[in-house]
Design a protein around this motif. Structure first.
Motif, PDB file in Angstrom:
ATOM      1  N   GLY A 185      32.709   8.101  24.569  1.00 37.29           N
ATOM      2  CA  GLY A 185      33.239   8.464  23.202  1.00 37.29           C
ATOM      3  C   GLY A 185      32.567  10.155  23.836  1.00 37.29           C
ATOM      4  N   GLY A 186      33.126  10.870  22.137  1.00 38.30           N
ATOM      5  CA  GLY A 186      32.642  12.775  22.014  1.00 38.30           C
ATOM      6  C   GLY A 186      31.195  12.732  21.415  1.00 38.30           C
ATOM      7  N   ARG A 187      31.376  11.546  20.424  1.00 34.21           N
ATOM      8  CA  ARG A 187      29.591  11.917  20.416  1.00 34.21           C
ATOM      9  C   ARG A 187      28.720  10.169  21.026  1.00 34.21           C
ATOM     10  NH1 ARG A 187      29.110  12.349  13.737  1.00 34.21           N
ATOM     11  NH2 ARG A 187      31.116  11.069  13.606  1.00 34.21           N
ATOM     12  N   VAL A 188      27.685  10.956  21.372  1.00 30.90           N
ATOM     13  CA  VAL A 188      27.330   9.680  22.525  1.00 30.90           C
ATOM     14  C   VAL A 188      25.929   9.415  21.941  1.00 30.90           C
ATOM     15  CG1 VAL A 188      26.636   9.544  24.736  1.00 30.90           C
ATOM     16  CG2 VAL A 188      28.445  10.578  24.448  1.00 30.90           C
ATOM     17  N   PHE A 189      24.900   9.930  21.129  1.00 32.82           N
ATOM     18  CA  PHE A 189      24.323   9.636  20.712  1.00 32.82           C
ATOM     19  C   PHE A 189      23.970  10.839  19.180  1.00 32.82           C
ATOM     20  CE2 PHE A 189      23.197   9.035  25.713  1.00 32.82           C
ATOM     21  CZ  PHE A 189      22.632   7.471  25.058  1.00 32.82           C
ATOM     22  N   SER A 190      22.727   9.365  18.694  1.00 30.40           N
ATOM     23  CA  SER A 190      21.916  10.752  17.316  1.00 30.40           C
ATOM     24  C   SER A 190      20.356  10.270  17.461  1.00 30.40           C
ATOM     25  CB  SER A 190      22.970  10.395  15.940  1.00 30.40           C
ATOM     26  OG  SER A 190      22.514  10.073  15.399  1.00 30.40           O
ATOM     27  N   VAL A 191      20.011  11.393  17.343  1.00 32.02           N
ATOM     28  CA  VAL A 191      19.137  11.069  18.249  1.00 32.02           C
ATOM     29  C   VAL A 191      17.900  11.347  16.706  1.00 32.02           C
ATOM     30  CG1 VAL A 191      16.729  11.374  19.499  1.00 32.02           C
ATOM     31  CG2 VAL A 191      19.266  11.638  20.907  1.00 32.02           C
ATOM     32  N   ILE A 227      17.978   7.594  30.711  1.00 37.76           N
ATOM     33  CA  ILE A 227      17.003   8.272  28.832  1.00 37.76           C
ATOM     34  C   ILE A 227      15.610   7.094  29.797  1.00 37.76           C
ATOM     35  CG2 ILE A 227      16.314   6.498  27.184  1.00 37.76           C
ATOM     36  CD1 ILE A 227      19.169   5.581  26.848  1.00 37.76           C
ATOM     37  N   ALA A 228      14.902   8.616  29.190  1.00 35.18           N
ATOM     38  CA  ALA A 228      13.719   8.223  30.079  1.00 35.18           C
ATOM     39  C   ALA A 228      12.830   7.502  29.788  1.00 35.18           C
ATOM     40  CB  ALA A 228      13.104   9.939  30.504  1.00 35.18           C
ATOM     41  N   ASP A 229      11.829   6.762  30.110  1.00 36.38           N
ATOM     42  CA  ASP A 229      10.785   5.548  29.625  1.00 36.38           C
ATOM     43  C   ASP A 229      10.519   6.211  28.186  1.00 36.38           C
ATOM     44  OD1 ASP A 229      11.945   3.737  31.362  1.00 36.38           O
ATOM     45  OD2 ASP A 229      10.495   3.657  32.842  1.00 36.38           O
ATOM     46  N   GLU A 230       9.733   7.248  28.764  1.00 37.15           N
ATOM     47  CA  GLU A 230       8.860   7.988  27.437  1.00 37.15           C
ATOM     48  C   GLU A 230       9.175   7.881  26.291  1.00 37.15           C
ATOM     49  OE1 GLU A 230       9.084  10.081  30.458  1.00 37.15           O
ATOM     50  OE2 GLU A 230       8.697  12.023  29.348  1.00 37.15           O
ATOM     51  N   LEU A 231      10.283   7.508  26.206  1.00 33.37           N
ATOM     52  CA  LEU A 231      11.606   7.790  25.195  1.00 33.37           C
ATOM     53  C   LEU A 231      11.231   6.756  24.134  1.00 33.37           C
ATOM     54  CD1 LEU A 231      12.947   9.612  23.209  1.00 33.37           C
ATOM     55  CD2 LEU A 231      14.895   8.447  24.213  1.00 33.37           C
ATOM     56  N   SER A 232      11.370   5.520  24.380  1.00 33.76           N
ATOM     57  CA  SER A 232      11.023   4.128  23.487  1.00 33.76           C
ATOM     58  C   SER A 232       9.585   4.280  23.170  1.00 33.76           C
ATOM     59  CB  SER A 232      10.903   2.464  24.907  1.00 33.76           C
ATOM     60  OG  SER A 232       9.692   2.975  25.833  1.00 33.76           O
ATOM     61  N   VAL A 233       8.599   5.025  23.757  1.00 34.65           N
ATOM     62  CA  VAL A 233       6.922   5.009  22.904  1.00 34.65           C
ATOM     63  C   VAL A 233       6.698   6.295  22.287  1.00 34.65           C
ATOM     64  CG1 VAL A 233       6.298   3.285  24.185  1.00 34.65           C
ATOM     65  CG2 VAL A 233       5.799   5.680  25.121  1.00 34.65           C
ATOM     66  N   MET A 234       7.570   7.332  21.962  1.00 29.98           N
ATOM     67  CA  MET A 234       7.228   8.377  21.436  1.00 29.98           C
ATOM     68  C   MET A 234       7.844   7.624  19.912  1.00 29.98           C
ATOM     69  SD  MET A 234       9.672  11.460  23.055  1.00 29.98           S
ATOM     70  CE  MET A 234       9.946  12.407  22.002  1.00 29.98           C
ATOM     71  N   GLU A 235       6.669   8.402  19.096  1.00 30.66           N
ATOM     72  CA  GLU A 235       6.310   8.029  17.897  1.00 30.66           C
ATOM     73  C   GLU A 235       7.426   8.384  16.807  1.00 30.66           C
ATOM     74  OE1 GLU A 235       2.722   8.778  14.196  1.00 30.66           O
ATOM     75  OE2 GLU A 235       2.626  10.254  16.567  1.00 30.66           O
ATOM     76  N   ASP A 236       8.017   7.573  16.166  1.00 32.69           N
ATOM     77  CA  ASP A 236       9.165   8.217  15.092  1.00 32.69           C
ATOM     78  C   ASP A 236      10.283   8.207  15.677  1.00 32.69           C
ATOM     79  OD1 ASP A 236       7.396   6.885  12.720  1.00 32.69           O
ATOM     80  OD2 ASP A 236       6.190   9.015  12.179  1.00 32.69           O
ATOM     81  N   CYS A 237      10.247   8.380  16.708  1.00 30.96           N
ATOM     82  CA  CYS A 237      12.322   8.495  17.092  1.00 30.96           C
ATOM     83  C   CYS A 237      12.404   7.526  17.000  1.00 30.96           C
ATOM     84  CB  CYS A 237      11.872   9.106  18.291  1.00 30.96           C
ATOM     85  SG  CYS A 237      10.940  11.000  18.768  1.00 30.96           S
ATOM     86  N   LEU A 238      13.684   7.433  17.352  1.00 25.94           N
ATOM     87  CA  LEU A 238      15.064   6.482  16.553  1.00 25.94           C
ATOM     88  C   LEU A 238      16.132   6.993  17.547  1.00 25.94           C
ATOM     89  CD1 LEU A 238      14.218   5.401  13.209  1.00 25.94           C
ATOM     90  CD2 LEU A 238      13.658   4.066  15.228  1.00 25.94           C
ATOM     91  N   LEU A 239      16.361   5.913  18.737  1.00 25.77           N
ATOM     92  CA  LEU A 239      17.535   6.396  19.159  1.00 25.77           C
ATOM     93  C   LEU A 239      18.942   5.610  19.083  1.00 25.77           C
ATOM     94  CD1 LEU A 239      18.809   8.097  21.469  1.00 25.77           C
ATOM     95  CD2 LEU A 239      17.871   6.002  23.347  1.00 25.77           C
ATOM     96  N   PHE A 240      19.870   6.494  18.390  1.00 27.00           N
ATOM     97  CA  PHE A 240      21.293   5.394  17.846  1.00 27.00           C
ATOM     98  C   PHE A 240      22.679   6.225  18.490  1.00 27.00           C
ATOM     99  CE2 PHE A 240      19.194   6.231  13.729  1.00 27.00           C
ATOM    100  CZ  PHE A 240      18.266   4.735  13.524  1.00 27.00           C
TER     101      PHE A 240
END
Ligand code: AMP
Ligand code: GLY
Length: 426
Positions: A383-389, A355-368
């Motif tokens: 698992g089959g479904r891995v993330f919900s972005v 996971i690129a570091d930038e993701l944590s500072v991207m505005e209004d983005c949530l990584l579930f």
């Protein structure tokens, strides 16, 4: 206050995220949780208990001074976790085993809707292959016909038969091959509804209810709604299809009579009520009820809730839902599911995730996270479904663009996702 969340998907990660924002919450336990809830740290702790280990969950809740339990998935509800916790004097959000039949028995839910005049597709119930085949053989049977196992089948128990051959094959798989076991002992065959699908979610104490925003799921694996059915490959909220006028009809024709009907039948319905709808020229019909929040819909609906989630949950348990604020942000949200290559069929687990570091500072983005595991500093697929972005935006278009730019920051071997989540609403 200490909260216990039961489940391991992206829905439960979103429940955790939402609960963690509440100032009244000191600790959040997630059983069993996933790599994402493991990485939350702070007040969140994974507990290695299965969602169906009801006695162990109750023991854990008692030993750890859990004040409120929230059930994510349907199987503990069907097993009666709410009845068990209530008997022990523990507060829990969800319907009792008897009320959860709205989801766990399609025969119950269809007959209930018929008794209370709630709009849904016309249907027949069958308990053996002979009678189902005889119905299929009638010259007046029109296609498509929708054939459903009555019990819980993790979203896979529905066949849309385009002709008589497909219908006979589905009936054979349910009654003779018994591909869903006892869940296929009773079968509903119903009329095919035209229109477009959307879902509406309510939180209720049995009488009062509060509505989350409407949402639309994307169940097929492929772009343009092609290929196999999945647990859900993405969602957005609110769904423009559910106009204020449609929502009013949903409340008056569906939600209110459902809650009243359950009260009148002595099965007070509490917790989350998920109404899956087919909307045909502005008229809503119930496709299914679920006794919980949806996955991936929760990942768009909860981030748009402005009010304190835990306060509302407690009020739903205490019967004071009317007294708490329940406001939404005037924004849109989109979530894109990243799945393992091969899903919904065979896939491999154990792939290393970057996971690129930038993701944590991207505005209004949530990584579930959904099917991830975090062990010894390594995040891998599990698992089959891995993330919900999820991403928020002032418009649906903005939230879609943001969600896809966040998706690009995540990599693992075989990762796949749909590229058209939300497109049909634009
Ligand atoms: P269910 O598990 O009952 O929600 O069904 C799964 C999916 O099958 C739904 O989301 C619809 O896409 C489709 N479906 C179910 N029932 C019907 C129906 N009566 N008419 C048209 N499509 C249906
Ligand atoms: N997204 C469909 C479900 O949760 O049942």
């Amino acid at each position: 206050m200490n909260v216990l969340i039961i489940g391991s998907g992206a829905r439960e990660h979103a429940l955790c995220w939402s609960a963690a924002r509440s100032e009244s919450v000191e600790r959040i336990f997630v059983a069993p949780g996933n790599g994402g809830t493991a990485l939350m740290g702070g007040k969140v702790l994974n507990v290695p208990l299965k969602v169906t280990a009801l006695d162990d969950l109750l023991l854990f809740a008692a030993d750890n001074e859990v004040d409120l339990t929230v059930v994510g998935s349907e199987s503990p509800l069907e097993l009666g976790i709410v009845d068990l916790f209530r008997r022990a004097g523990k507060k829990i959000v969800g319907p009792t085993k008897s009320a959860a039949r709205l989801e766990s028995s399609k025969v119950f839910s269809k007959e209930f809707m018929q008794r209370h005049g709630i709009p849904t597709a016309g249907y027949h119930v069958f308990r053996n292959a002979f009678s189902a085949n005889s119905y299929i053989a009638l010259p007046e049977t029109r296609y498509p016909q929708v054939i459903k196992a009555s019990g819980l089948c993790a979203g896979k128990g529905v066949f849309i038969a385009l002709d008589k051959e497909q219908a006979l094959k589905a009936i054979g798989e349910l009654f003779e091959e018994r591909i869903f076991g006892d869940a296929g002992n009773e079968v509903v065959i119903e009329e095919f509804l035209q229109g477009e699908e959307a879902s509406v979610f309510a939180l209720t104490d049995g009488t009062a209810y509060r509505l989350f925003l409407s949402a639309q799921d994307h169940k097929r694996i492929g772009d343009g709604d092609t290929g196999k059915n999945t647990g859900g490959m993405g969602a957005y909220a609110p769904a423009p299809l559910v106009t204020a006028e449609v929502m009013q009809k949903v409340e008056e024709l569906i939600i209110q009579p459902t809650l009243k009907g359950m009260r009148d039948e002595g099965a007070l319905y509490t917790g989350f009520l998920y109404v899956g709808l087919m909307i045909d020229e502005g008229e809503p019909f119930v496709v299914e009820y679920n006794a919980r929040l949806g996955d991936p819909e929760t990942q768009v609906v909860l981030p748009l809730l402005k009010s304190d989630f835990v306060e509302a949950l407690l009020a739903s348990v205490d019967g004071s839902l009317d007294e708490v604020p329940f406001e939404m942000h005037p924004q849109s949200a989109t979530t894109v599911v990243i799945a393992s290559g091969g899903y919904p069929d065979h896939y491999e687990a154990g792939k290393v995730i970057t996971i690129a570091d930038e993701l944590s500072v991207m505005e209004d983005c949530l990584l579930f996270h959904a099917g991830t595991a975090y062990e010894k500093g390594r995040l891998t697929t599990a698992g089959g479904r891995v993330f919900s972005v999820t991403a928020l935006g002032s418009t649906l278009r903005e939230s879609i663009l943001r969600a896809y730019s966040a998706v690009e920051k995540i990599g693992f071997e075989g990762a796949c996702y749909r590229t058209d989540i939300g497109a049909k609403a634009l």
